[in-house]
Design a protein around this motif. Structure first.
Motif, mmCIF file in Angstrom:
data_model
loop_
_atom_site.group_PDB
_atom_site.id
_atom_site.type_symbol
_atom_site.label_atom_id
_atom_site.label_comp_id
_atom_site.label_asym_id
_atom_site.label_seq_id
_atom_site.Cartn_x
_atom_site.Cartn_y
_atom_site.Cartn_z
ATOM 1 N N THR A 134 0.873 -1.170 0.000
ATOM 2 C CA THR A 134 0.000 0.000 0.000
ATOM 3 C C THR A 134 0.914 1.225 0.000
ATOM 4 N N ALA A 135 0.292 2.380 -0.050
ATOM 5 C CA ALA A 135 1.109 3.607 0.025
ATOM 6 C C ALA A 135 1.863 3.619 1.357
ATOM 7 N N GLU A 136 1.202 3.111 2.402
ATOM 8 C CA GLU A 136 1.863 3.088 3.713
ATOM 9 C C GLU A 136 3.079 2.156 3.696
ATOM 10 N N THR A 137 2.919 1.002 3.013
ATOM 11 C CA THR A 137 4.070 0.082 2.919
ATOM 12 C C THR A 137 5.269 0.811 2.317
ATOM 13 N N MET A 138 4.988 1.510 1.233
ATOM 14 C CA MET A 138 6.097 2.183 0.548
ATOM 15 C C MET A 138 6.711 3.249 1.445
ATOM 16 N N ASP A 139 5.855 3.982 2.160
ATOM 17 C CA ASP A 139 6.386 5.003 3.074
ATOM 18 C C ASP A 139 7.307 4.357 4.105
ATOM 19 N N LEU A 140 6.838 3.222 4.649
ATOM 20 C CA LEU A 140 7.650 2.562 5.688
ATOM 21 C C LEU A 140 8.964 2.024 5.114
ATOM 22 N N LEU A 141 8.883 1.461 3.913
ATOM 23 C CA LEU A 141 10.108 0.922 3.302
ATOM 24 C C LEU A 141 11.099 2.043 2.991
ATOM 25 N N LEU A 142 10.570 3.148 2.497
ATOM 26 C CA LEU A 142 11.469 4.260 2.151
ATOM 27 C C LEU A 142 12.016 4.926 3.415
ATOM 28 N N ALA A 143 11.200 4.909 4.473
ATOM 29 C CA ALA A 143 11.702 5.444 5.751
ATOM 30 C C ALA A 143 12.832 4.545 6.268
#
Ligand code: F6P
Length: 540
Positions: free
Chosen positions: A55-64
């Motif tokens: 999800t968009a959240e997954t990507m945010d967490l991975l990029l963080a």
């Protein structure tokens, strides 16, 4: 700090739990514009990662997580020549190989870019003279066949690229590659060749690799058997290496050696002198375009924000699947016959770089590292292993690689090829559920067998055309993806100690085979019996 104990990893673990078995159907239903929202384009290269289990959240967490692991500093360290290959105490500066003349990159205080361009200039001159026929064999005939003798990084890159770009090679020039020590390989390579018109490029970073030297000696004997001329080796053999002493020892004139440097890893060496055979095949100008394409991706990697940074996006997706889905393999599926050797090339790039179970600090990593990379061009793979991709019990994240415009004009072929690519990504993602299968009239007894669960992840990578420029981009895209992953996992992507033990044992066993009397006593019972069996039939 090991990756699994970082707050970022803990958050991802929680997030993975909350994602559970959420289906891609649901994600696409929820986010109507998911496709475009999860597509990033840079300089003509399109990466659509919407059909991944994120999800968009997954990507945010991975990029963080990438930010917390200081990936930006890692990228800067690599590009600026910091000795990030810690076990071999040297930089990994393949990016300097495609730096323009006006850029400087320092290694131990010395700018290496002028050296890079000096070698490129020599390569251009030599490749041009072979192509034009100005370079003559010892009997005065122009060269029409070039045989690259090398293995691993001294073979896979130029072989992959020469196949990909064959349309750029003149019809009267034959460029071949031989790597395996298996005598059948060199025999088949030499079959039908005219020694008077054949040039051997012996490519080996170390110039000690047994496969390459054995093949080179066999080629030299083949040549000398016909050309009884003291200048034969000088006119028909050139070398690409970092090791001038061994090159001279072999009998190749150091004036015919094209140099590269220990800060170029074998699997990253295509843009160095290792690309000489490719340069002869496609011409210096087109080779230059490949460097410019790779350079474009280097600049993107260095400067694009992570959320739009193609190698970073591919890298974190791989970390996600290895870390949270137990995905042991990763399939590379080029829907382009010309990219037939890309999976093999990427196998070395990825698995030799990140197939490690020791961190940069010498500890055991607490997460899984490199996946097993494999693949075949589509549509062939569809009639072989796609059954497992669709209905097997294991999850295999896939990269589908397509080229929008072919180099031929038969649109029927290309439409079919591309239709298959798009269809496969759709089928993998969305499947066909049992009730849908039954509604289509499939008998209940078969319904389960004909059901597709879907939710199988893939990324689609599209190139506008397959040219030296876009191939350079694609190569650098994967190089930097692999770097991103290695950096996040905390491993050194630039050594390859794991290949040494087998080499050492092979040398010892080779000696034992040759010295018939050697005592096989200290081998295990399996190896001893195998050796004895071989000795019994070894008649040549
Ligand atoms: O054995 C692995 C390896 O060292 C690769 O890393 C390298 O690309 C290949 O062998 C060939 O090495 P060389 O170019 O020194 O012959």
């Amino acid at each position: 700090m090991s990756i699994a104990s970082t707050p970022g990893w803990r958050k991802l673990r929680e997030h993975r739990k909350s994602l559970g078995t959420t289906h891609l159907r649901e994600l696409f239903d929820r986010e109507r514009a998911r496709g475009p929202a999860m597509t990033v384009e840079y300089d003509g290269v399109v990466v659509d990662y919407a059909k991944n289990l994120v999800t968009a959240e997954t990507m945010d967490l991975l990029l963080a997580l990438a930010a917390d692991r200081d990936l930006a500093a890692g990228i800067e360290a690599m590009l600026s020549g910091y000795p990030i290959n810690t076990t071999e105490r040297r930089p990994a500066l393949h990016t300097a190989l495609r730096a323009p003349r006006d850029v400087s990159v320092l290694v131990d205080g010395r700018d290496v870019v002028p050296d890079v361009h000096a070698v490129l200039d020599r390569m251009r001159e030599f490749a041009g003279s072979v192509r034009s026929g100005a370079w003559r064999g010892c009997t005065g005939k122009p060269i029409r066949t070039v045989v690259n003798i090398g293995i691993g990084g001294s073979d896979l890159g130029p072989a992959m690229a020469a196949l990909a770009l064959r349309e750029c090679t003149p019809a009267d020039l034959d460029v071949r590659f031989v790597s395996n020590v298996d005598g059948h390989a060199i025999k088949r390579t030499l079959r039908g060749l005219d020694p008077e018109r054949t040039l051997f490029v012996v490519a080996s970073k170390t110039f000690t690799t047994v496969e390459t030297l054995t093949n080179a000696r066999t080629a030299r004997a083949w040549l000398s058997a016909t050309l009884d001329d003291p200048h034969a080796v000088a006119r028909h053999f050139v070398a690409v290496s970092t090791n001038a002493r061994e090159v001279a020892e072999f009998g190749i004139d150091p004036a015919n050696m094209f140099e590269f440097w220990d800060w170029v890893g074998g699997r990253y060496s295509l843009p160095s002198a290792i690309g000489l055979s490719l340069m002869i095949a496609i011409g210096p100008e087109r080779f230059g375009e490949l460097l410019v394409g790779a350079r474009s991706m280097d600049e993107h990697f260095r400067s694009a924000p992570f959320s739009r940074n193609l190698p970073v996006l591919l890298g974190v997706l791989g970390v996600w699947y290895r870390g949270f889905f137990d995905a042991q393999t990763h399939a590379v599926l080029p829907y382009d016959e010309r990219l037939g050797r890309l999976p093999a090339y990427l196998q070395q790039l990825d698995m030799e770089s990140n197939g490690k179970s020791v961190t940069r600090e010498g500890a055991s990593p607490d997460v899984d590292t490199a996946p097993i990379v494999w693949g075949e061009p589509g549509t062939n793979g569809q009639h072989a292993f796609f059954q497992l991709l669709h209905q097997g019990t294991t999850i295999v994240p896939c990269d589908f690689i397509g080229v929008l415009e072919p180099a031929h004009s038969d649109l029927e072929h290309h439409d079919l090829l591309m239709a298959n690519l798009f269809a496969q990504t759709e089928a993998l993602a969305f499947g066909r559920f049992q009730d849908e299968v039954i509604a289509e009239g499939v008998p209940e007894s078969q319904a389960r067998h004909r059901t597709f669960t879907g939710n199988r992840p893939s990324t689609t990578i599209l190139l506008p055309r397959l040219t030296p420029y876009t191939l350079g981009q694609l190569i650098a895209l994967y190089e930097h993806k692999v770097f991103t992953q290695g950096w996040l996992w905390g491993i050194n992507s630039f050594d390859q100690w794991g290949v040494e033990l087998g080499k050492a044992l092979a040398n010892r066993i080779h000696d034992e085979i040759r010295a018939d009397s050697a005592d096989l006593g200290d081998h295990d019972s399996s190896t001893r019996a195998l050796l004895q069996r071989y000795r019994q039939v070894r008649t040549i």
